[in-house]
Design an enzyme around this catalytic site. Sequence first.
Site, mmCIF file in Angstrom:
data_model
loop_
_atom_site.group_PDB
_atom_site.id
_atom_site.type_symbol
_atom_site.label_atom_id
_atom_site.label_comp_id
_atom_site.label_asym_id
_atom_site.label_seq_id
_atom_site.Cartn_x
_atom_site.Cartn_y
_atom_site.Cartn_z
ATOM 1 N N ALA B 17 44.386 -27.767 -23.135
ATOM 2 C CA ALA B 17 45.306 -28.558 -24.165
ATOM 3 C C ALA B 17 46.135 -29.698 -23.265
ATOM 4 O O ALA B 17 46.326 -30.622 -23.758
ATOM 5 C CB ALA B 17 46.202 -27.562 -24.881
ATOM 6 N N ARG B 43 33.755 -21.416 -16.145
ATOM 7 C CA ARG B 43 33.441 -21.553 -17.434
ATOM 8 C C ARG B 43 33.274 -22.928 -17.795
ATOM 9 O O ARG B 43 32.489 -23.190 -18.930
ATOM 10 C CB ARG B 43 34.517 -20.690 -18.026
ATOM 11 C CG ARG B 43 34.014 -20.315 -19.538
ATOM 12 C CD ARG B 43 34.760 -19.209 -19.999
ATOM 13 N NE ARG B 43 36.347 -19.231 -19.448
ATOM 14 C CZ ARG B 43 37.460 -20.014 -20.413
ATOM 15 N NH1 ARG B 43 36.898 -20.438 -21.438
ATOM 16 N NH2 ARG B 43 38.403 -20.287 -20.020
ATOM 17 N N ARG B 103 58.095 -23.509 -9.288
ATOM 18 C CA ARG B 103 59.222 -24.197 -9.856
ATOM 19 C C ARG B 103 60.390 -23.792 -9.106
ATOM 20 O O ARG B 103 61.408 -24.457 -9.278
ATOM 21 C CB ARG B 103 59.459 -23.992 -11.492
ATOM 22 C CG ARG B 103 58.422 -24.735 -12.240
ATOM 23 C CD ARG B 103 58.451 -24.405 -13.739
ATOM 24 N NE ARG B 103 57.420 -25.115 -14.318
ATOM 25 C CZ ARG B 103 56.846 -24.563 -15.701
ATOM 26 N NH1 ARG B 103 57.630 -23.576 -16.283
ATOM 27 N NH2 ARG B 103 55.916 -25.086 -16.163
ATOM 28 N N CYS B 132 58.108 -26.821 -20.681
ATOM 29 C CA CYS B 132 58.136 -27.938 -21.841
ATOM 30 C C CYS B 132 59.463 -27.729 -22.347
ATOM 31 O O CYS B 132 60.052 -28.940 -22.623
ATOM 32 C CB CYS B 132 57.124 -27.483 -22.800
ATOM 33 S SG CYS B 132 56.865 -25.948 -23.152
ATOM 34 N N GLN B 159 59.387 -23.347 -31.260
ATOM 35 C CA GLN B 159 58.401 -23.800 -30.351
ATOM 36 C C GLN B 159 57.224 -23.764 -31.093
ATOM 37 O O GLN B 159 56.783 -22.755 -31.657
ATOM 38 C CB GLN B 159 58.256 -23.095 -29.039
ATOM 39 C CG GLN B 159 59.542 -23.316 -28.220
ATOM 40 C CD GLN B 159 59.681 -22.620 -26.831
ATOM 41 O OE1 GLN B 159 60.314 -22.027 -26.424
ATOM 42 N NE2 GLN B 159 58.586 -22.934 -26.133
ATOM 43 N N LYS B 223 63.236 -19.050 -17.658
ATOM 44 C CA LYS B 223 62.829 -20.297 -17.137
ATOM 45 C C LYS B 223 63.731 -21.591 -17.686
ATOM 46 O O LYS B 223 64.123 -22.298 -16.917
ATOM 47 C CB LYS B 223 61.482 -20.744 -17.747
ATOM 48 C CG LYS B 223 60.137 -20.194 -17.118
ATOM 49 C CD LYS B 223 58.834 -20.565 -17.548
ATOM 50 C CE LYS B 223 57.980 -19.506 -18.295
ATOM 51 N NZ LYS B 223 56.713 -20.019 -18.904
ATOM 52 N N ARG B 245 58.517 -18.612 -31.110
ATOM 53 C CA ARG B 245 57.378 -19.215 -31.678
ATOM 54 C C ARG B 245 57.295 -19.362 -33.184
ATOM 55 O O ARG B 245 57.347 -18.523 -33.833
ATOM 56 C CB ARG B 245 56.170 -18.351 -31.185
ATOM 57 C CG ARG B 245 54.733 -19.216 -31.048
ATOM 58 C CD ARG B 245 54.674 -20.336 -30.042
ATOM 59 N NE ARG B 245 54.198 -19.781 -28.902
ATOM 60 C CZ ARG B 245 54.340 -20.374 -27.652
ATOM 61 N NH1 ARG B 245 54.712 -21.909 -27.703
ATOM 62 N NH2 ARG B 245 54.225 -19.830 -26.348
ATOM 63 N N HIS B 252 57.988 -29.115 -30.104
ATOM 64 C CA HIS B 252 59.066 -28.370 -29.930
ATOM 65 C C HIS B 252 60.377 -28.647 -30.489
ATOM 66 O O HIS B 252 60.721 -30.143 -30.317
ATOM 67 C CB HIS B 252 59.452 -27.867 -28.342
ATOM 68 C CG HIS B 252 58.219 -26.944 -27.806
ATOM 69 N ND1 HIS B 252 57.093 -26.645 -28.643
ATOM 70 C CD2 HIS B 252 58.071 -26.512 -26.460
ATOM 71 C CE1 HIS B 252 56.383 -25.529 -27.721
ATOM 72 N NE2 HIS B 252 56.790 -25.662 -26.466
#
Lengths: 350, 350
Positions: B17, B43, B103, B132, B159, B223, B245, B252
Amino acid sequence: MTNNKDLHVAVVGATGAVGMQMIQTLESTDFPLTKLTLLSSERSAGKKVMYKGQELTVEVATPDKFEGVDIALFSAGGGVSKELAPEAVKRGAIVVDNTSAFRMDENVPLVVPEVNENDLYNHNGIIANPNCSTIQMVVALEPIRKALGLSKVIVSTYQAVSGSGVAAITELKEQTKDILEGREFSPKVLPVKGDKKHYQIAFNAIPQIDKFEENGFTFEEMKMINETKKIMHLPDLHVAATCVRLPVETGHSESVYFETNQNGISAEEIRELLTTAPGVVLEDNPAEQVYPMPVNAVGKNEVFVGRIRKDLDQDNGFHMWVVSDNLLKGAAWNSVQIAQSLLKLGLVSK
Amino acid sequence: MTNNKDLHVAVVGATGAVGMQMIQTLESTDFPLTKLTLLSSERSAGKKVMYKGQELTVEVATPDKFEGVDIALFSAGGGVSKELAPEAVKRGAIVVDNTSAFRMDENVPLVVPEVNENDLYNHNGIIANPNCSTIQMVVALEPIRKALGLSKVIVSTYQAVSGSGVAAITELKEQTKDILEGREFSPKVLPVKGDKKHYQIAFNAIPQIDKFEENGFTFEEMKMINETKKIMHLPDLHVAATCVRLPVETGHSESVYFETNQNGISAEEIRELLTTAPGVVLEDNPAEQVYPMPVNAVGKNEVFVGRIRKDLDQDNGFHMWVVSDNLLKGAAWNSVQIAQSLLKLGLVSK
């Protein structure tokens, strides 16, 4: 003291999303009524509704329909309550009003039975049922306040469309289908029926519930702020709210940050307080991915609490996730509970 | 200093994505590359991708594919980054990594160009692209921190599923259809691919993104907490996050409460700070129902901010609503921006 053999209950707004749940709740809790009168606007009058195997016809709500009514549950919009609740009271009924019409009136108790049932003693004919998003939050906060005190609440809500009525549910479903099948659509109901603009709710999040106030908060946000202070008897509580509408049919969720008046408390101690709290079901086991979600709360009367954790910086600060069926504990069930409390406390006179 | 005529860029995870958005963003921003290498797992290798009218074949990502590559944009999962990013660096490439693998490594700059572009000077081959939900928040907070200081942030997120990849988007759409058409369904992807349990996302809200940590916070929440401190160079900032979510495909949203280091500031002053801030678009006019929403942010690079209001109790406290395309500013666009900054600052050597 009421003789339950003669209890006459009326539901005003009987064909709405909440009204229908009120009738179902009266039936499922086997509420001790002997007569049930169903009232609505002229538009919905004449509809047939089943109650305990009996077919009842919805009648037009007019002042004289409250003659002989002991308890009238109102959920037909603020305008109807303002006009007809005083008429019902004049005729001897106690009104449990689910609109915002009288909530902040200092002569009207605003009641969540798990929190402030005793405020019912001060009623003057009308008792207000709080806003749905307020009710579930105070049920979760009250056991914490009682044990540890409460100084601050910051809440962000995740609210279902059914809080906006049957038309909003239909809009969500139809719009979702239109998007999945590539059809044009034109939003007509959400975020606020009768406001200037309407926006897509399917696959979206709308940060507006009810109209905006001068201070930049929406009326829904101010309801949460003011009602929480009134119900909990904490006029100086710091409360802030951000209310958001989601593509969820039923079940409001809330991300709640709160600060107690005591330091050194653990998340486990907060969990223990909620385990035995009335009306609360603890669903909090991260290791097993157990936490409340709206689809699991639908059709249930309780307030579900999970994701309880201590803030990493603020010793008296905690986070939790609170979910409940906005049509039940948020509206119909809380109203019927108030009616039950009125009977229990001997406040319904004949 | 790079000679742009010879710039060789690789995208690792080209069929995901985010990878697909990286390729589109390189094309739409007319990134000055002369060679583009697309890499993926075995794949997905062999797939054809169009870039500026040219058909490119996706190749299997192996260490030798980084020979001659100047900038490698990674977005194929933490495992792939851990294995291949050092190989790419060994061969002279600068890696911009969109996973969480490096990170919090103190030798790796974590960069949002609008906030801490200069941290790029300290890179040792790898530059991390933040999470994000962190990126959009710090873009909105940085202009405020710069002018007024920043002491506290409490955020609740809303999100989109695309943050969890293509399979999550498919799951949302298929599940929504199944529910509307009354079919059985069995969740397989969300909330976390590979976690023990999977839950319905359609018409629901799931308070879990990524796995749980020992302290009760999810990895996604940690995070946001840790990355915000690192990017903003505020190790003592109080930050807390609740990540949720939603049944939204892309975009978001965040309900952000923050406290500055100055009293007496008005919401209007916060608005003014954001009007001229890089990467920010102010959408804040309650009277006209103007505020950011995910469906309006899709396909745009900016961070949209609205619902700015002063807290009613805390003089240095404010609330705002922050929305951005999680695949663009939250991932692909921020990565390409980092690559642009590397060129601008003369940090790509040949």
